[in-house]
Design an enzyme around this catalytic site. Sequence first.
Site, mmCIF file in Angstrom:
data_model
loop_
_atom_site.group_PDB
_atom_site.id
_atom_site.type_symbol
_atom_site.label_atom_id
_atom_site.label_comp_id
_atom_site.label_asym_id
_atom_site.label_seq_id
_atom_site.Cartn_x
_atom_site.Cartn_y
_atom_site.Cartn_z
ATOM 1 N N LYS A 27 -21.623 -17.603 -1.231
ATOM 2 C CA LYS A 27 -23.066 -17.446 -1.011
ATOM 3 C C LYS A 27 -23.739 -16.434 -1.928
ATOM 4 O O LYS A 27 -23.222 -15.344 -2.153
ATOM 5 C CB LYS A 27 -23.298 -16.995 0.437
ATOM 6 C CG LYS A 27 -22.937 -18.050 1.447
ATOM 7 C CD LYS A 27 -23.181 -17.527 2.838
ATOM 8 C CE LYS A 27 -23.054 -18.644 3.861
ATOM 9 N NZ LYS A 27 -23.331 -18.147 5.210
ATOM 10 N N ARG A 29 0.823 -1.213 0.000
ATOM 11 C CA ARG A 29 0.000 0.000 0.000
ATOM 12 C C ARG A 29 0.858 1.266 0.000
ATOM 13 O O ARG A 29 0.480 2.279 -0.583
ATOM 14 C CB ARG A 29 -0.946 0.000 1.198
ATOM 15 C CG ARG A 29 -2.064 -0.992 0.981
ATOM 16 C CD ARG A 29 -3.171 -0.814 1.975
ATOM 17 N NE ARG A 29 -4.378 -1.432 1.429
ATOM 18 C CZ ARG A 29 -5.425 -1.810 2.147
ATOM 19 N NH1 ARG A 29 -5.444 -1.606 3.439
ATOM 20 N NH2 ARG A 29 -6.468 -2.349 1.569
ATOM 21 N N GLY A 34 -14.003 -3.843 -0.225
ATOM 22 C CA GLY A 34 -15.365 -3.323 -0.053
ATOM 23 C C GLY A 34 -15.732 -2.260 -1.073
ATOM 24 O O GLY A 34 -16.863 -2.240 -1.583
ATOM 25 N N GLY A 82 -11.609 -9.786 -2.013
ATOM 26 C CA GLY A 82 -10.542 -10.310 -1.161
ATOM 27 C C GLY A 82 -10.058 -11.683 -1.592
ATOM 28 O O GLY A 82 -8.875 -11.896 -1.859
HETATM 29 P P1 ADP Z 1 -14.518 -12.561 -2.640
HETATM 30 O O1 ADP Z 1 -13.839 -12.387 -1.302
HETATM 31 O O2 ADP Z 1 -13.522 -12.510 -3.763
HETATM 32 O O3 ADP Z 1 -15.676 -11.628 -2.847
HETATM 33 P P2 ADP Z 1 -16.133 -14.736 -1.652
HETATM 34 O O4 ADP Z 1 -15.764 -14.397 -0.244
HETATM 35 O O5 ADP Z 1 -17.521 -14.462 -2.074
HETATM 36 O O6 ADP Z 1 -15.109 -14.076 -2.677
HETATM 37 O O7 ADP Z 1 -15.920 -16.299 -1.905
HETATM 38 C C1 ADP Z 1 -14.756 -17.009 -1.584
HETATM 39 C C2 ADP Z 1 -15.042 -18.264 -0.821
HETATM 40 O O8 ADP Z 1 -15.967 -19.111 -1.505
HETATM 41 C C3 ADP Z 1 -13.807 -19.088 -0.658
HETATM 42 O O9 ADP Z 1 -13.520 -19.214 0.732
HETATM 43 C C4 ADP Z 1 -14.150 -20.457 -1.263
HETATM 44 O O10 ADP Z 1 -13.635 -21.546 -0.527
HETATM 45 C C5 ADP Z 1 -15.644 -20.438 -1.201
HETATM 46 N N1 ADP Z 1 -16.229 -21.386 -2.161
HETATM 47 C C6 ADP Z 1 -16.126 -21.348 -3.502
HETATM 48 N N2 ADP Z 1 -16.747 -22.386 -4.053
HETATM 49 C C7 ADP Z 1 -17.264 -23.130 -3.045
HETATM 50 C C8 ADP Z 1 -18.030 -24.344 -2.984
HETATM 51 N N3 ADP Z 1 -18.381 -24.988 -4.098
HETATM 52 N N4 ADP Z 1 -18.397 -24.800 -1.775
HETATM 53 C C9 ADP Z 1 -18.019 -24.124 -0.662
HETATM 54 N N5 ADP Z 1 -17.315 -22.982 -0.649
HETATM 55 C C10 ADP Z 1 -16.928 -22.484 -1.828
#
Ligand code: ADP
Length: 397
Positions: free
Chosen positions: A198, A37, A378, A355
């Site tokens: 999710k 950073r 964020g 992230g």
């Molecule tokens: P970002 O931080 O880039 O926005 P998210 O936090 O939404 O991404 O998603 C990342 C998480 O989703 C990871 O920890 C990964 O393990 C989980 N994940 C991805 N595919 C699956 C799956 N099929 N079942 C369970 N967890 C999953």
Amino acid sequence: MSTFKTIDDMDVSGKKVLVRADLNVPMADGKPSDTTRIDRTVPTIRDLISRGAKVIVISHFGRPKGQVVPEMSLKPVADAMGTALGMDVKFATDTIGDSAKEVTNAMNNGDVAMLENVRFHAEETENDDAFASAMAAIGDVYVNDAFSTAHRAHASTDALARKLPAAAGRLMQAELEALGGALGNPQKPVAAVVGGAKVSTKMEVLGNLSKKVDVIIIGGGMANTFLFANGHDVGASLCEKDMADEARNIVKTAAENGCEIVLPLDVVVAKEFAAGADNKVVGIDEIPSDMMALDIGPATIKDVETRLEGCKTLVWNGPFGAFEIEPFDKGTNAAAQAAARLTKAGTLLSVAGGGDTVAALAHAGAADDFTYISTAGGAFLEWIEGKTLPGVAALES
Ligand code: ADP
Ligand code: MG
């Protein structure tokens, strides 16, 4: 696309330039353990000092909640910035008042100083007008180089920007230009990859993108919720059954806007969420009741690659699978490498953020070849949700 001023539009010679940076770096044993950073702010500072400015850096660090917390002092960060710039960086023990004035009044053209953690004042997060005026009294012009805090209307990102001539620093400029190229006025067709755990955390992302892009490729755990909503049995997979109606609504809104929603054709299933767990590839109608889908299968990988080949622009948030545990990183790796290859070949503009996404693309060895990877977390998410970012709005001309 909205327009904003940059430091090119500013006369800074002999002026005190307040630069809002995000220097919320990881700290170990009282020293920054990662200087990314700090390094990313250096081009803005170098540019300003080469033009004879007196650069005064403002940042937050941690969450001191309006109290002076000595462990959250920016002094070690000022020292690290001195090392990065190869010069002495002066330090004021308060963001406003006598200490800030004394240090900054003693500056010569081309000097750099840093003010103490702006969040030692509760007025910062309250976007307090008098506090912003006290900061404005220290400088002549204002530069915001902290896109990652632009989603918060705080005194140093919002109120202060309205009190002085304001412009975007190089890092903010790069981020806004990259994001503008991807969703503001993109070359079509535009694809979005939305993955991750999710649906419930990405409702607004999906809602906004379904109105803006030509195709949304859904991966990760959230694909299971869409498959379930379409009548497939997803076994023991992560699945938000109570989001099925919302998932169907997203598909409907997307169709009304001419946006195609793409779901997996096959998946990799396992009994445990663990590295090296026994696994097999199955079609989406063959997920065993005691197994969970942890990644996309080879047919889906091919489908994703083909679709990316047909697109000119890509926005990516969220992995295709549980990329942290091998071999369930395969789908994410393959798709990321395809996007990187197409970007390198000049046929795709690719922008990614989030992230876990940043970590996933780095893990895939694809990060360097993307057009732009936002580390803003964020702020990046709020931007793809279509929200107005106060810190950006304050710079618009
Ligand atoms: P970002 O931080 O880039 O926005 P998210 O936090 O939404 O991404 O998603 C990342 C998480 O989703 C990871 O920890 C990964 O393990 C989980 N994940 C991805 N595919 C699956 C799956 N099929 N079942 C369970 N967890 C999953
Ligand atoms: Mg995450």
